[in-house]
Design a protein around this motif. Structure first.
Motif, mmCIF file in Angstrom:
data_model
loop_
_atom_site.group_PDB
_atom_site.id
_atom_site.type_symbol
_atom_site.label_atom_id
_atom_site.label_comp_id
_atom_site.label_asym_id
_atom_site.label_seq_id
_atom_site.Cartn_x
_atom_site.Cartn_y
_atom_site.Cartn_z
ATOM 1 N N UNK A 32 7.599 -68.191 66.699
ATOM 2 C CA UNK A 32 6.229 -68.527 66.308
ATOM 3 C C UNK A 32 5.986 -70.034 66.442
ATOM 4 N N UNK A 33 4.723 -70.392 66.597
ATOM 5 C CA UNK A 33 4.345 -71.796 66.712
ATOM 6 C C UNK A 33 4.456 -72.433 65.333
ATOM 7 N N UNK A 34 5.187 -73.512 65.210
ATOM 8 C CA UNK A 34 5.331 -74.133 63.891
ATOM 9 C C UNK A 34 4.020 -74.801 63.456
ATOM 10 N N UNK A 35 3.682 -74.660 62.192
ATOM 11 C CA UNK A 35 2.489 -75.298 61.638
ATOM 12 C C UNK A 35 2.900 -76.197 60.474
ATOM 13 N N UNK A 36 1.979 -77.054 60.105
ATOM 14 C CA UNK A 36 2.253 -77.975 59.002
ATOM 15 C C UNK A 36 2.205 -77.216 57.672
ATOM 16 N N UNK A 37 2.961 -77.660 56.699
ATOM 17 C CA UNK A 37 2.897 -77.028 55.371
ATOM 18 C C UNK A 37 1.512 -77.240 54.746
ATOM 19 N N UNK A 38 1.099 -76.287 53.930
ATOM 20 C CA UNK A 38 -0.235 -76.305 53.331
ATOM 21 C C UNK A 38 -0.493 -77.572 52.513
ATOM 22 N N UNK A 39 0.440 -78.081 51.712
ATOM 23 C CA UNK A 39 0.148 -79.326 50.969
ATOM 24 C C UNK A 39 -0.139 -80.508 51.900
ATOM 25 N N UNK A 40 0.552 -80.576 53.025
ATOM 26 C CA UNK A 40 0.296 -81.669 53.982
ATOM 27 C C UNK A 40 -1.103 -81.529 54.575
ATOM 28 N N UNK A 41 -1.520 -80.305 54.871
ATOM 29 C CA UNK A 41 -2.859 -80.069 55.412
ATOM 30 C C UNK A 41 -3.918 -80.517 54.413
ATOM 31 N N UNK A 42 -3.755 -80.119 53.142
ATOM 32 C CA UNK A 42 -4.722 -80.521 52.117
ATOM 33 C C UNK A 42 -4.716 -82.034 51.890
ATOM 34 N N UNK A 43 -3.569 -82.660 51.979
ATOM 35 C CA UNK A 43 -3.493 -84.107 51.822
ATOM 36 C C UNK A 43 -4.303 -84.803 52.908
ATOM 37 N N UNK A 44 -4.137 -84.368 54.161
ATOM 38 C CA UNK A 44 -4.874 -85.020 55.233
ATOM 39 C C UNK A 44 -6.361 -84.680 55.200
ATOM 40 N N UNK A 45 -6.725 -83.503 54.713
ATOM 41 C CA UNK A 45 -8.144 -83.196 54.514
ATOM 42 C C UNK A 45 -8.745 -84.144 53.472
ATOM 43 N N UNK A 46 -8.025 -84.347 52.386
ATOM 44 C CA UNK A 46 -8.486 -85.261 51.344
ATOM 45 C C UNK A 46 -8.607 -86.690 51.887
ATOM 46 N N UNK A 47 -7.602 -87.131 52.653
ATOM 47 C CA UNK A 47 -7.641 -88.488 53.217
ATOM 48 C C UNK A 47 -8.767 -88.649 54.236
ATOM 49 N N UNK A 48 -9.153 -87.570 54.875
ATOM 50 C CA UNK A 48 -10.259 -87.633 55.831
ATOM 51 C C UNK A 48 -11.601 -87.713 55.125
ATOM 52 N N UNK A 49 -11.765 -86.997 54.021
ATOM 53 C CA UNK A 49 -13.043 -86.943 53.315
ATOM 54 C C UNK A 49 -13.245 -88.141 52.391
ATOM 55 N N UNK A 50 -12.177 -88.776 51.938
ATOM 56 C CA UNK A 50 -12.274 -89.879 50.982
ATOM 57 C C UNK A 50 -13.157 -91.036 51.462
#
Length: 140
Positions: A32-50
């Protein structure tokens, strides 16, 4: 006179068709294609919206939010055109190609530009008052 042999060129290659069976191409889908862990995804979403949230807070401190928009038809056309551009960009993200998107954006820009100019100039006029040139024209 004897014929000289043909010259070898850069693009000489064999174009004959092979009549034998070629091996089948198989795709290996076992890993399977490796994906980022969910906490890392939420962290970067937060850093993008801040930064956007910081901008909104700064604008509200400066008094730009909520905007004092005059209630005239050009403002309504402008806001509807902006909403249409947003819809077209979402449709592009969901699957439209760039040519189809550009065609719709072009048609939306026809009412967007004049109504936007009128709406924003009315907002500036309401905020700053008339320019000196407008006052001088009325005095003449």
């Amino acid at each position: 006179r004897p014929k000289s042999p043909p010259l070898k060129s850069t693009f000489d290659f064999d174009i004959s068709v092979k009549k034998s069976l070629q091996p089948e191409f198989a795709v290996d889908r076992s890993s399977p294609v490796p994906t980022a862990p969910v906490p890392i995804v939420f962290l970067f979403c937060f850093l993008t919206v801040t930064p956007f949230l910081g901008l909104m807070i700064a604008w509200s401190v400066l008094g730009a939010i909520p905007p004092r928009i005059p209630a005239v038809p050009s403002v309504g056309i402008f806001l509807l055109s902006l909403a249409a551009v947003l819809v077209v960009l979402i449709r592009f993200w969901l699957g439209w190609n760039i040519i189809h998107t550009a065609k719709w954006i072009f048609f939306i820009m026809v009412p967007l530009l004049p109504s936007g100019f009128r709406a924003l100039s009315l907002q500036k006029l309401e905020r700053d008052g008339p320019d000196e040139s407008e006052v001088a024209k009325k005095d003449e």
